[in-house]
Design a protein around this motif. Structure first.
Motif, PDB file in Angstrom:
ATOM      1  N   ASP A   1      -3.935  -0.917  -1.800  1.00 45.25           N
ATOM      2  CA  ASP A   1      -4.648   0.333  -1.560  1.00 45.25           C
ATOM      3  C   ASP A   1      -6.151   0.107  -1.732  1.00 45.25           C
ATOM      4  N   SER A   2      -6.714  -0.697  -0.838  1.00 48.74           N
ATOM      5  CA  SER A   2      -8.150  -0.988  -0.894  1.00 48.74           C
ATOM      6  C   SER A   2      -8.655  -1.202   0.523  1.00 48.74           C
ATOM      7  N   ASP A   3      -9.961  -1.149   0.670  1.00 48.13           N
ATOM      8  CA  ASP A   3     -10.585  -1.373   1.979  1.00 48.13           C
ATOM      9  C   ASP A   3      -9.964  -0.473   3.043  1.00 48.13           C
TER      10      ASP A   3
ATOM     11  N   SER B   1       0.838  -1.196   0.000  1.00 51.08           N
ATOM     12  CA  SER B   1       0.000   0.000   0.000  1.00 51.08           C
ATOM     13  C   SER B   1       0.872   1.244   0.000  1.00 51.08           C
ATOM     14  N   THR B   2       0.480   2.226  -0.760  1.00 49.25           N
ATOM     15  CA  THR B   2       1.224   3.490  -0.806  1.00 49.25           C
ATOM     16  C   THR B   2       0.574   4.554   0.066  1.00 49.25           C
TER      17      THR B   2
ATOM     18  N   SER C   1      -0.823  -4.367  11.925  1.00 45.54           N
ATOM     19  CA  SER C   1       0.146  -4.450  10.834  1.00 45.54           C
ATOM     20  C   SER C   1       0.147  -3.165  10.016  1.00 45.54           C
ATOM     21  N   LYS C   2       1.331  -2.798   9.585  1.00 44.43           N
ATOM     22  CA  LYS C   2       1.471  -1.651   8.685  1.00 44.43           C
ATOM     23  C   LYS C   2       2.651  -1.896   7.756  1.00 44.43           C
TER      24      LYS C   2
ATOM     25  N   VAL D   1      10.833   1.417  10.406  1.00 42.72           N
ATOM     26  CA  VAL D   1      10.907   0.282   9.476  1.00 42.72           C
ATOM     27  C   VAL D   1       9.757   0.370   8.486  1.00 42.72           C
ATOM     28  N   SER D   2       9.897  -0.310   7.376  1.00 42.38           N
ATOM     29  CA  SER D   2       8.865  -0.234   6.337  1.00 42.38           C
ATOM     30  C   SER D   2       7.668  -1.116   6.644  1.00 42.38           C
ATOM     31  N   HIS D   3       7.876  -2.152   7.459  1.00 43.49           N
ATOM     32  CA  HIS D   3       6.799  -3.104   7.743  1.00 43.49           C
ATOM     33  C   HIS D   3       6.979  -3.638   9.153  1.00 43.49           C
TER      34      HIS D   3
END
Length: 208
Positions: free
Chosen positions: A103-105, A18-19, A95-96, A190-192
């Motif tokens: 990019d939904s919901d 997701s952006t 979670s991220k 961190v990215s995730h």
């Protein structure tokens, strides 16, 4: 019978799917009461969901949106489900930045993400619990974990540690504030990341 296999595309470390900076929470409320159905559904229906995307099925509930809005809604669900004398647990995964996300919901309302705060800030009670944190794609992840755990010790809500988890204790408001701090801090480094936590209230032994 046709099998519905999954395909996550070209997922790779450091590249969130997701952006849009979407944070997600999947959780279960488990009140130990014969009236569990009305407690759970009543709490979920009471939450103002105008700032998050929400879905409840027969297994769990999901909130997706801005980090502040997701934690606001999640905390509200837990606080609204509280009943004096009823032992209850909250199990949640946050979670991220997952490379397999899309990019939904989602709902990403920028104004006033904490729409439940005014109604929930006066609700408080003791909790105990644990959490585990998984910063992904980082060679220095243990330092990141140590940083937020030490902050929890300073705040008085980290009460110890054991195999595969860090112990929590304190007021529901303080513990949730800390868990939101953890997500915000780790998400900026961190990215995730994934965090998993369990909270208990009205534990029968009274060891809170």
């Amino acid at each position: 019978m046709q099998k519905n296999y999954v395909n996550y595309g070209n997922c790779s470390v450091g590249k969130p799917g997701s952006t849009l900076e979407i944070t997600g929470a999947r959780f279960n409320l488990s009140p130990m009461s014969d009236d569990f159905k009305s407690i759970i559904l009543g709490a979920i229906k009471q939450v103002d969901l105008s700032k998050v995307w929400a879905e409840t099925d027969h297994i769990s509930t999901v909130y997706r949106g801005k980090e502040e809005a997701v934690f606001d809604a999640l905390k509200a669900a837990f606080l609204y489900a509280y009943k004096e004398g009823v032992h209850m647990t909250l199990e949640s995964t946050i979670s991220k930045g997952c490379p397999g996300d899309t990019d939904s919901d989602y709902t990403l309302e920028l104004d006033d993400p904490k729409v439940n705060q005014a109604e929930t800030e006066a609700i408080d009670f003791p909790v105990i619990g644990k959490f585990a944190l998984y910063p992904m794609g980082s060679d220095n992840y243990m330092a990141t974990i140590a940083k937020v755990v030490n902050e929890g010790i300073d705040r008085g809500v980290v009460t110890g540690s054991g195999h595969y988890g860090t112990n929590l204790g304190g007021s529901a408001q303080d513990v949730f504030d800390y868990l939101e701090y953890v997500s915000h801090t780790v998400g900026s480094e961190v990215s995730h990341y994934i965090s998993q936590f369990t909270l208990h209230c009205n534990v029968p032994e009274g060891e809170i």
